[in-house]
Design an enzyme around this catalytic site. Structure first.
Site, PDB file in Angstrom:
ATOM      1  N   LYS A 260     -16.838  65.882 -11.325  1.00 10.86           N
ATOM      2  CA  LYS A 260     -16.249  64.731 -10.627  1.00 10.86           C
ATOM      3  C   LYS A 260     -17.120  64.324  -9.439  1.00 10.86           C
ATOM      4  O   LYS A 260     -17.462  63.155  -9.258  1.00 10.86           O
ATOM      5  CB  LYS A 260     -14.846  65.106 -10.134  1.00 10.86           C
ATOM      6  N   CYS A 335       1.253  54.278  -9.131  1.00 10.52           N
ATOM      7  CA  CYS A 335       1.398  55.221 -10.240  1.00 10.52           C
ATOM      8  C   CYS A 335       1.223  56.644  -9.712  1.00 10.52           C
ATOM      9  O   CYS A 335       0.277  57.347 -10.048  1.00 10.52           O
ATOM     10  CB  CYS A 335       0.372  54.909 -11.330  1.00 10.52           C
ATOM     11  N   CYS A 342       7.407  52.587 -11.345  1.00  8.17           N
ATOM     12  CA  CYS A 342       7.297  51.707 -12.516  1.00  8.17           C
ATOM     13  C   CYS A 342       8.024  50.381 -12.286  1.00  8.17           C
ATOM     14  O   CYS A 342       7.612  49.345 -12.812  1.00  8.17           O
ATOM     15  CB  CYS A 342       7.838  52.410 -13.763  1.00  8.17           C
TER      16      CYS A 342
HETATM   17  S1  SF4 Z   1       4.440  51.466 -15.593  1.00  9.82           S
HETATM   18 FE1  SF4 Z   1       4.741  53.345 -14.378  1.00  9.82          FE
HETATM   19  S2  SF4 Z   1       3.593  54.958 -15.488  1.00  9.82           S
HETATM   20 FE2  SF4 Z   1       2.878  52.965 -16.229  1.00  9.82          FE
HETATM   21  S3  SF4 Z   1       1.080  52.470 -14.980  1.00  9.82           S
HETATM   22 FE3  SF4 Z   1       2.847  51.475 -14.008  1.00  9.82          FE
HETATM   23  S4  SF4 Z   1       3.560  52.976 -12.489  1.00  9.82           S
HETATM   24 FE4  SF4 Z   1       2.207  54.095 -13.913  1.00  9.82          FE
END
Ligand code: SF4
Length: 374
Positions: A260, A335, A342
């Site tokens: 990385k 995320c 989400c």
């Molecule tokens: S929908 Fe949820 S899991 Fe999918 S990229 Fe967006 S935040 Fe991440």
């Protein structure tokens, strides 16, 4: 012998259960005494049958879902636990429930599923995932405010005011400190080193290891990293005239430097993009998006290195450098590792893992508890 209303069966023997065509049969030896209560045997049999049926439905649903979408389940995700065949993906809860049961799933059914899976995996590995450009564009828009820690405190920001040679060394040191450490903490440590003039190889070798450790505290593994900094400085002075190696192999030969960091340092320090820098955010998000898989399978990747290799098979090379800060910042703000937001994510209709975080083991347990079922 197939049994029905036996009295107090459990008082006399441990029946063996066979699951055939998704139906539980209770096999009882011929010599059983049937002189006790009916109700407990009935209740127990019913419960076992429901649990087994539910487990089978769970598995069928899981396998069907994977066939359709190739989705990683967030809650099942483990970087270190290897998962193999369809059978091995049966969860621990199911295994426990069926521990006294001999499963006899029809072999031909499993082999058909495996063939389908193999076909799907080949198609997944052959090209880019559907809608990846829309997904990337959506993430770019969400990241347009540049308000994530990585935007102001990422490793690539280290020593940006310095001449190229000194800056490369600063980026190398910052990368070394960054593992298992939040960006803000790494940034603070780099600032303290900078104030003491300790972002150069010759200055580091003249400084006590304990002094360096105190300065970089509280980065993760600060004692070990202080030791690594001294050793890296020695190697860079001896072999590279105080500069840093200009190859991936040379960088990987330095203590405390992994892939990385090596790819990041090559990208930032030498402006030579040889690979994608995959950290824990990039690794997690690529799996949630279904962008990567282990070679020849539809399984999630297990390590950042597997993610890098899989991602590089289809992501255009001009995205290799910007994808790291883009996804790192996305992982820091939206995320997130444990509870991705989400509901606030503009790509949730395109993301196969959207809202899956809600399906925690606790809520599953509630759904399948005997009291709820009866
Ligand atoms: S929908 Fe949820 S899991 Fe999918 S990229 Fe967006 S935040 Fe991440």
């Amino acid at each position: 012998m197939l049994i029905h209303p036996f009295k107090g069966v459990e008082n006399y023997l441990s029946p063996s259960f066979m699951m055939k065509n998704h139906i539980i049969e209770v096999v009882i030896p011929e010599d059983i005494d049937s002189g006790t209560e009916l109700s407990s045997a009935y209740t127990r049999k019913k419960r076992v049958k429901i649990e087994a049926d539910n487990s089978l439905e769970d598995q069928k649903g899981k396998i069907a879902g994977q066939k359709l979408t190739g989705l990683p389940d967030i809650e099942d995700f483990s970087y270190s636990k290897a998962k193999g065949s369809v059978k091995s993906r049966i969860g621990p809860t199911t295994k426990a429930k069926l521990s006294a049961v001999s499963m006899d799933i029809k072999k031909e059914t499993v082999s058909v599923d495996l063939k389908k899976e193999a076909t799907l995996s080949i198609s997944i590995n052959e090209g880019p995932p559907a809608n990846w450009e829309k997904v990337l564009e959506g993430i770019r828009k969400m990241r347009s405010s540049d308000d994530a820690p990585v935007d102001s405190m990422g490793c690539e920001k280290a020593g940006s005011f310095l001449p190229p040679k000194e800056r490369r060394f600063a980026v190398l040191v910052s990368s070394l400190l960054s593992s298992q450490t939040k960006d803000g903490v790494t940034h603070g440590a780099v600032q303290r080193l900078s104030e003491k003039g300790l972002l150069a190889a010759d200055a580091i070798i003249q400084t006590e290891e304990a002094t360096i450790a105190n300065l970089i505290y509280p980065v993760g593994f600060y004692s070990r990293k202080a030791k690594y900094m001294k050793r890296v400085a020695e190697i860079c002075l001896d072999k590279y005239d105080g500069d840093i190696p200009n190859t991936i192999d040379g960088l990987l030969a330095l203590p405390g430097i992994g892939p990385k960091m090596a790819y990041l340092v090559m990208n930032v320090g030498w402006n030579d993009v040889q690979g994608i820098c995959v950290d824990t955010h990039v690794h997690r998000i690529c799996n949630r998006l279904g962008w990567v898989s282990r070679p020849g399978t539809r399984e999630k990747t297990l390590t950042p290195e597997q993610t890098r290799v899989s991602l590089e098979t289809w992501l255009p090379k001009d995205e290799w450098d910007p994808i790291n800060p883009l996804l790192v910042g996305f992982g820091q703000t939206v995320c997130k590792p444990l509870r991705p937001r989400c509901g606030d994510c503009s790509i949730n209709k395109l993301c196969p893992s959207a809202f899956k975080e809600a399906a925690t083991p606790i809520s599953k347990a509630k759904k399948t508890s005997p009291s709820k079922r009866s």
